[in-house]
Design an enzyme around this catalytic site. Structure first.
Site, PDB file in Angstrom:
ATOM      1  N   GLU A  25       0.879  -1.196  -0.215  1.00 31.56           N
ATOM      2  CA  GLU A  25       0.000   0.100   0.115  1.00 31.56           C
ATOM      3  C   GLU A  25       0.711   1.452  -0.346  1.00 31.56           C
ATOM      4  OE1 GLU A  25      -2.907  -0.164  -0.500  1.00 31.56           O
ATOM      5  OE2 GLU A  25      -3.082  -2.411  -0.336  1.00 31.56           O
ATOM      6  N   HIS A  28       1.361   2.470  -3.577  1.00 28.64           N
ATOM      7  CA  HIS A  28       0.161   3.301  -4.126  1.00 28.64           C
ATOM      8  C   HIS A  28       0.151   4.748  -3.476  1.00 28.64           C
ATOM      9  CE1 HIS A  28      -1.620  -0.169  -6.084  1.00 28.64           C
ATOM     10  NE2 HIS A  28      -1.928  -0.984  -5.073  1.00 28.64           N
TER      11      HIS A  28
END
Length: 434
Positions: A25, A28
Site C-alpha cells: 500500500e 500506491h
C-alpha cells in the site's frame, strides 16, 4: 516447547504478512501523493479499526483482520455523462455502478476537483496502480537474494554420499544387486563415500549440475576423475557405463516418468547448504517466477483435487493452492523443524518471499477489483484516445471503469468462494512440510 515455537512461527508470519501489505500500500500511497491525488485513508487490514492516526490529509491505521489493506483515493471513477453523480437506479447492475461511483467521491473537499484520480493521465494512473504490486516484487527479490547469497540453499553437491555397488537401470523398481548386474564404474574405480569430486575428464567443477551433465555425456568412455580425499587429491580411472536414467529438460530439471540412455558413474551426491553468487541467484529467481506463472495458470485445474481434499478423502498435494491460514501453519512448522536456527530463518524468509511474489502476480491479473484491472482500464483509455487523435475524431474522454463493477463483483465472488475453499482445506487437510 514445540507448541510455543509453533505459535512463535505463526506470529512471525503474521508480522511479515502485515509488513508486506503495508509495503504494498505504501507503493500506491507514495505515487498517488507524487501525482497530487488526495488520499484520505491508508489502512492495513480490514474490518474495525484498532489504531489510527491522522497526519496531514491522510488517516493512517491498522484494522482488526490482517488479510489485506487499501488506500482510498478520491475520484477513482469519473462522474456520469452529465458531469454529476447519477441518480439512483432500480437496476441492480446500475446500482453497483452508481454505488462505486459515489464511493469514489466520498469526502470530496473544496479544491479537490483537480486532485481526482481519474483526472490524471493514463500513464500516471498505471504507475499508481502498478506501484503496489511492484513493491511486493521488489521485496520478494530482496528476500530471495538474502537467502540465496547470505544463507545458501539446500542442493546436491559434488561430494559422494554413497557408492552404488552395481549398475541398475532406474526404470527397475529395485535397489538390491543381482549376480548378473555389472559392477558400477564408481565402485570399480575405488570411489568412497566422503570423496569430493573436483575434476571430471580434465574439467574442474564445483557444481553438481555441471558434473551430472559431464557424466551423462561420457557413456562408454574411460575418464580420469580427481577426488579430494583426506585433504589430498587422488586420481581415479573410471569406465563410464551406459544406463537408463531419468531424463532432464532444457532447464536441467528431472522429468519424472521419462528415461533416456546416458552415462552412469554410480554414486549418490550428498546434499548441503550452498551459497549462490549473483548470477546464479538471478537465474534461480527467474526460474521461480516462471514456475509461479505456470502455477497461476494451472490454478483452475487444481480446484477439483482441492475440493476432494477439503470435503472428500483425497490427499492434499504438495503443490496444492495454499491460503494465508495454510501459510501461517507452515510457518509454525518451520519453527519446530529439527534444523539449525539459521536454516529455520532462511526457510521462513523463503516462505515470505514466495508470498510476496504471489501477491505481485495475482494483483497483476487484468481483472477488477485487482490492481491489474485498473491498469487495464487506464491502458484501454490511452488506446482509445490515441486512436481518436490518429483518426481525428473527438476525444472520447476518460474510460468509465465503474461500468465494469458488475464484472468486478462476479470476480470478487469467485475469489471469495475460492478463498473459502482453500481455507477449509488448510484447516482440515493442510499442506505439511515435515
Amino acid at each position: 516447547m514445540t507448541t510455543l515455537m509453533f505459535i512463535l512461527g505463526i506470529v512471525l508470519f503474521a508480522v511479515g504478512l502485515l509488513a508486506s501489505i503495508a509495503w504494498h500500500e505504501l507503493g500506491h500511497l507514495s505515487t498517488a501523493k507524487l501525482f497530487g491525488i488526495r488520499v484520505p485513508q491508508y489502512m492495513v487490514g480490514f474490518g474495525p479499526t484498532i489504531w489510527s492516526r491522522n497526519k496531514g490529509e491522510t488517516e493512517y491505521g491498522i484494522k482488526a483482520v490482517p488479510f489485506g489493506g487499501y488506500i482510498r483515493m478520491i475520484g477513482m471513477f469519473p462522474p456520469g455523462p452529465d458531469g454529476r453523480l447519477e441518480a439512483r437506479s432500480t437496476s441492480p447492475w446500475r446500482g453497483m455502478i452508481e454505488d462505486a461511483r459515489a464511493q469514489s467521491f466520498e469526502e470530496l473537499h473544496p479544491g479537490d476537483e483537480t486532485r481526482l484520480f481519474y483526472t490524471r493521465k493514463p500513464w500516471k494512473r498505471v504507475i499508481v496502480m502498478f506501484a503496489g504490486p511492484f513493491m511486493n516484487l521488489i521485496l520478494a527479490a530482496v528476500l530471495f537474494l538474502t537467502v540465496l547469497m547470505g544463507f545458501g540453499i539446500q542442493q546436491q553437491t559434488t561430494t559422494v554420499s554413497s557408492v552404488s555397488p552395481c549398475v541398475i537401470a532406474q526404470t527397475e523398481n529395485r535397489d538390491t544387486c543381482k549376480a548378473s548386474d555389472p559392477e558400477s564404474p564408481a565402485a570399480a574405480a575405488g570411489m568412497k563415500a566422503g570423496d569430493k569430486i573436483v575434476s571430471f575428464g580434465g574439467v574442474r567443477t564445483q557444481e553438481w549440475d555441471t558434473l551430472s551433465d559431464l557424466i551423462r555425456d561420457s557413456a562408454g568412455k574411460q575418464v580420469p576423475i580427481v577426488v579430494e580425499r583426506d585433504g589430498k587429491e587422488v586420481t581415479l580411472q573410471a569406465q563410464i557405463a551406459t544406463n537408463r536414467v531419468v531424463k532432464k529438460d532444457a532447464a536441467g530439471s528431472y522429468v519424472q516418468g521419462q528415461y533416456v540412455k546416458a552415462g552412469f558413474l554410480g554414486f549418490s551426491a550428498a546434499t548441503g547448504v550452498v551459497k549462490q553468487d549473483l548470477g546464479e541467484s538471478v537465474t534461480w529467481m527467474g526460474d521461480r517466477v516462471g514456475d509461479a506463472v505456470d502455477s497461476l495458470i494451472a490454478l483452475p485445474s487444481k480446484v477439483p483435487a482441492l475440493w476432494d481434499a477439503a470435503f472428500g478423502d483425497g490427499e492434499r498435494q504438495p503443490d496444492s493452492p495454499m491460503g494465508i491460514v495454510g501459510a501461517a501453519r507452515v510457518s509454525g512448522e518451520i519453527a519446530t523443524l529439527d534444523i539449525p536456527p539459521s536454516q529455520q530463518l532462511a526457510t521462513f524468509v523463503f516462505l515470505l518471499a514466495g508470498f510476496n511474489l504471489s501477491l505481485f502476480l495475482f494483483n497483476m491479473l487484468p481483472l477488477l477489483p485487482l490492481d491489474g484491472g485498473h491498469i487495464a482500464g487506464a491502458l484501454w483509455e490511452s488506446l482509445r484516445r490515441f486512436t481518436a487523435r490518429v483518426l481525428r475524431r473527438p476525444d472520447p474522454g476518460p474510460f468509465d471503469v465503474a461500468k465494469l463493477m458488475p464484472v468486478a463483483y462476479v470476480v470478487a465472488g469467485i475469489f471469495i468462494c475460492f478463498t473459502l475453499l482453500v481455507l477449509v482445506a488448510d484447516v482440515v487437510n493442510p499442506v505439511r512440510i515435515s
